[in-house]
Design a protein around this motif. Sequence first.
Motif, PDB file in Angstrom:
ATOM      1  N   VAL A   1       4.506  69.610  69.007  1.00 41.28           N
ATOM      2  CA  VAL A   1       4.573  68.632  70.243  1.00 41.28           C
ATOM      3  C   VAL A   1       3.614  67.545  70.211  1.00 41.28           C
ATOM      4  O   VAL A   1       2.582  67.723  69.973  1.00 41.28           O
ATOM      5  CB  VAL A   1       4.493  69.490  71.603  1.00 41.28           C
ATOM      6  CG1 VAL A   1       4.736  68.766  72.642  1.00 41.28           C
ATOM      7  CG2 VAL A   1       5.639  70.872  71.338  1.00 41.28           C
ATOM      8  N   ILE A   2       4.278  66.337  70.468  1.00 46.60           N
ATOM      9  CA  ILE A   2       3.287  65.057  70.613  1.00 46.60           C
ATOM     10  C   ILE A   2       3.713  64.359  71.994  1.00 46.60           C
ATOM     11  O   ILE A   2       4.895  63.933  72.027  1.00 46.60           O
ATOM     12  CB  ILE A   2       3.593  64.202  69.611  1.00 46.60           C
ATOM     13  CG1 ILE A   2       3.170  65.080  68.020  1.00 46.60           C
ATOM     14  CG2 ILE A   2       2.783  63.076  69.608  1.00 46.60           C
ATOM     15  CD1 ILE A   2       3.213  64.079  66.916  1.00 46.60           C
ATOM     16  N   PRO A   3       2.903  64.361  72.842  1.00 50.75           N
ATOM     17  CA  PRO A   3       3.085  63.576  74.254  1.00 50.75           C
ATOM     18  C   PRO A   3       2.858  62.008  73.987  1.00 50.75           C
ATOM     19  O   PRO A   3       1.957  61.804  73.119  1.00 50.75           O
ATOM     20  CB  PRO A   3       2.207  64.247  75.380  1.00 50.75           C
ATOM     21  CG  PRO A   3       1.079  64.601  74.170  1.00 50.75           C
ATOM     22  CD  PRO A   3       1.503  65.142  72.881  1.00 50.75           C
ATOM     23  N   SER A   4       3.218  61.452  74.847  1.00 47.87           N
ATOM     24  CA  SER A   4       2.984  59.940  74.786  1.00 47.87           C
ATOM     25  C   SER A   4       2.615  59.266  75.908  1.00 47.87           C
ATOM     26  O   SER A   4       2.922  57.921  75.998  1.00 47.87           O
ATOM     27  CB  SER A   4       4.624  58.978  74.174  1.00 47.87           C
ATOM     28  OG  SER A   4       5.545  59.149  74.894  1.00 47.87           O
ATOM     29  N   SER A   5       2.375  60.321  77.032  1.00 54.26           N
ATOM     30  CA  SER A   5       2.026  59.783  78.478  1.00 54.26           C
ATOM     31  C   SER A   5       1.473  60.636  79.101  1.00 54.26           C
ATOM     32  O   SER A   5       1.404  61.828  78.615  1.00 54.26           O
ATOM     33  CB  SER A   5       3.189  59.132  79.092  1.00 54.26           C
ATOM     34  OG  SER A   5       4.138  60.179  79.540  1.00 54.26           O
TER      35      SER A   5
ATOM     36  N   ASP B   1      11.751  59.101  72.923  1.00 52.44           N
ATOM     37  CA  ASP B   1      10.314  59.668  72.855  1.00 52.44           C
ATOM     38  C   ASP B   1      10.934  60.960  72.166  1.00 52.44           C
ATOM     39  O   ASP B   1      11.440  61.811  72.822  1.00 52.44           O
ATOM     40  CB  ASP B   1       9.504  59.683  73.936  1.00 52.44           C
ATOM     41  CG  ASP B   1       8.318  60.462  73.655  1.00 52.44           C
ATOM     42  OD1 ASP B   1       8.000  60.847  72.552  1.00 52.44           O
ATOM     43  OD2 ASP B   1       7.567  60.966  74.434  1.00 52.44           O
ATOM     44  N   VAL B   2      10.790  61.224  71.067  1.00 53.55           N
ATOM     45  CA  VAL B   2      11.151  62.655  70.135  1.00 53.55           C
ATOM     46  C   VAL B   2      10.382  63.769  71.145  1.00 53.55           C
ATOM     47  O   VAL B   2      10.874  64.702  71.121  1.00 53.55           O
ATOM     48  CB  VAL B   2      11.076  62.551  68.919  1.00 53.55           C
ATOM     49  CG1 VAL B   2      11.422  64.111  68.230  1.00 53.55           C
ATOM     50  CG2 VAL B   2      11.821  61.330  68.214  1.00 53.55           C
ATOM     51  N   ALA B   3       9.016  63.415  71.450  1.00 58.06           N
ATOM     52  CA  ALA B   3       8.294  64.581  72.060  1.00 58.06           C
ATOM     53  C   ALA B   3       8.201  65.750  71.206  1.00 58.06           C
ATOM     54  O   ALA B   3       6.857  66.079  70.932  1.00 58.06           O
ATOM     55  CB  ALA B   3       8.733  64.771  73.420  1.00 58.06           C
ATOM     56  N   THR B   4       9.039  66.521  70.943  1.00 60.85           N
ATOM     57  CA  THR B   4       8.944  67.899  70.421  1.00 60.85           C
ATOM     58  C   THR B   4       9.518  67.635  69.052  1.00 60.85           C
ATOM     59  O   THR B   4      10.641  67.181  68.767  1.00 60.85           O
ATOM     60  CB  THR B   4       9.770  69.015  70.918  1.00 60.85           C
ATOM     61  OG1 THR B   4       9.304  69.385  72.264  1.00 60.85           O
ATOM     62  CG2 THR B   4       9.528  70.200  70.262  1.00 60.85           C
ATOM     63  N   LEU B   5       8.864  67.561  67.993  1.00 59.45           N
ATOM     64  CA  LEU B   5       9.058  67.070  66.667  1.00 59.45           C
ATOM     65  C   LEU B   5       9.871  68.371  65.984  1.00 59.45           C
ATOM     66  O   LEU B   5      10.834  68.343  65.034  1.00 59.45           O
ATOM     67  CB  LEU B   5       7.947  66.743  65.759  1.00 59.45           C
ATOM     68  CG  LEU B   5       7.936  65.112  65.689  1.00 59.45           C
ATOM     69  CD1 LEU B   5       7.521  64.682  67.193  1.00 59.45           C
ATOM     70  CD2 LEU B   5       6.952  64.751  64.494  1.00 59.45           C
ATOM     71  N   LYS B   6       9.419  69.586  66.290  1.00 62.21           N
ATOM     72  CA  LYS B   6      10.124  70.710  65.621  1.00 62.21           C
ATOM     73  C   LYS B   6      10.270  71.793  66.879  1.00 62.21           C
ATOM     74  O   LYS B   6       8.968  72.386  67.244  1.00 62.21           O
ATOM     75  CB  LYS B   6       9.158  71.354  64.583  1.00 62.21           C
ATOM     76  CG  LYS B   6       9.714  72.689  64.100  1.00 62.21           C
ATOM     77  CD  LYS B   6      10.956  72.239  63.031  1.00 62.21           C
ATOM     78  CE  LYS B   6      11.182  73.392  62.318  1.00 62.21           C
ATOM     79  NZ  LYS B   6      10.377  73.855  60.962  1.00 62.21           N
ATOM     80  N   PRO B   7      11.388  72.336  67.188  1.00 53.84           N
ATOM     81  CA  PRO B   7      12.586  71.835  66.651  1.00 53.84           C
ATOM     82  C   PRO B   7      12.938  70.505  67.688  1.00 53.84           C
ATOM     83  O   PRO B   7      12.691  70.660  68.763  1.00 53.84           O
ATOM     84  CB  PRO B   7      13.658  72.912  67.059  1.00 53.84           C
ATOM     85  CG  PRO B   7      13.044  73.620  68.280  1.00 53.84           C
ATOM     86  CD  PRO B   7      11.581  73.378  68.142  1.00 53.84           C
ATOM     87  N   TYR B   8      13.651  69.561  67.053  1.00 52.66           N
ATOM     88  CA  TYR B   8      13.710  68.328  67.686  1.00 52.66           C
ATOM     89  C   TYR B   8      15.095  68.137  68.324  1.00 52.66           C
ATOM     90  O   TYR B   8      15.961  68.871  67.761  1.00 52.66           O
ATOM     91  CB  TYR B   8      13.334  66.965  67.012  1.00 52.66           C
ATOM     92  CG  TYR B   8      14.418  66.698  65.748  1.00 52.66           C
ATOM     93  CD1 TYR B   8      15.349  65.607  65.841  1.00 52.66           C
ATOM     94  CD2 TYR B   8      14.448  67.206  64.530  1.00 52.66           C
ATOM     95  CE1 TYR B   8      16.091  65.285  64.928  1.00 52.66           C
ATOM     96  CE2 TYR B   8      15.193  67.299  63.408  1.00 52.66           C
ATOM     97  CZ  TYR B   8      16.148  66.096  63.670  1.00 52.66           C
ATOM     98  OH  TYR B   8      17.092  65.888  62.736  1.00 52.66           O
ATOM     99  N   ASP B   9      15.284  67.276  69.242  1.00 47.36           N
ATOM    100  CA  ASP B   9      16.435  67.441  70.130  1.00 47.36           C
ATOM    101  C   ASP B   9      17.479  66.261  69.442  1.00 47.36           C
ATOM    102  O   ASP B   9      17.565  65.193  69.922  1.00 47.36           O
ATOM    103  CB  ASP B   9      16.016  66.780  71.474  1.00 47.36           C
ATOM    104  CG  ASP B   9      17.331  66.656  72.444  1.00 47.36           C
ATOM    105  OD1 ASP B   9      18.283  67.062  72.024  1.00 47.36           O
ATOM    106  OD2 ASP B   9      17.065  66.230  73.512  1.00 47.36           O
TER     107      ASP B   9
END
Length: 326
Positions: A146-150, A235-243
């Motif tokens: 998981v990678i947040p951007s805000s 924003d993908v946000a969760t890369l694994k598993p991604y939406d």
Amino acid sequence: MAELTLVEAVRSALSKALEEDPAVVVLGEDVGIDGGVFRATDGLWQHFGSGRVLDTPLSEAGIAGISVGLAAQGMKPVAEIQFQGFIHATLDQMANHAARLRNRTRGRLTCPMVLRAPYGGGVHAPEHHSESIEAIFAHIPGLRVVIPSSPQRAYGLLLSAIRDPDPVVFFEPKRIYRAFKEDVALDGEALPLDKAFVLREGQDVSVISWGAVTRDCLEAAEVMAGEGVDAEVLDVATLKPYDAATLMASVRKTGRCVIVHEAPRTAGFGAEIAARVAEEALDGLVAPVRRVTPPDIIPPLPRQEQLYLPSKDDVCTAIREVMAWQ
């Protein structure tokens, strides 16, 4: 509601998790008395005590291993690795134990731990402090990435990660730790994992990213709007598993796709998304998929990092290239 930076939102989520669940513990190098190298845990040791916020020795492998053991016995450890560049030492524990514990025990044990680390460039850091290696962890079955951007997404996604019954790797883009503020409702409401966020709706091109470069993509979309191009930013946000469903729906709508990430180009996570587009949305494309990434080199020292990192101008150039196809 509070106006917070991203690093303040991380701290607020950690505080809320510690407050609501006695099984949550925070551990890592200098996270206690000093409050962390970026002050993400500032004040938590003083408020919750040394039994809940633990300073560890300088051993990334030890931090990860202790966390797996704690999680297997009912605790919910949130471990910090000071910089992503030091995280390779955790791979044995994360890949061979954290990711496999549920499967290995046929569900008898789970591993509800979070491994946090600041990542990426843009802060004039020395070697081993500017890496972006999220694709390595996304390749490991059993781990969420998981990678947040805000600030809003950092707060809500970190709460979800801590509450998840399985291991989550949570990478925080340090370039935007304090770059801007956002209103965050400190109500303990989590945001869904495994869900992409449409930050800007558009009809002409899908711009897909995560982490700090999401801000560059939003700025590029505003520039391109002045040129008559309506960009959708996701924003993908969760890369694994991604939406994949949300991403593919956007690409099928716009017919064009630009993927932007801070990791090196070869085998970066953008390649996975591009492959998925080829498999599921090729019939809707009117232009080749374009990736905007750094070159396949070690992140350079500060004097050259702005030449290395993707920029707003790079994103604009890629958008213009795909728009040239009719």
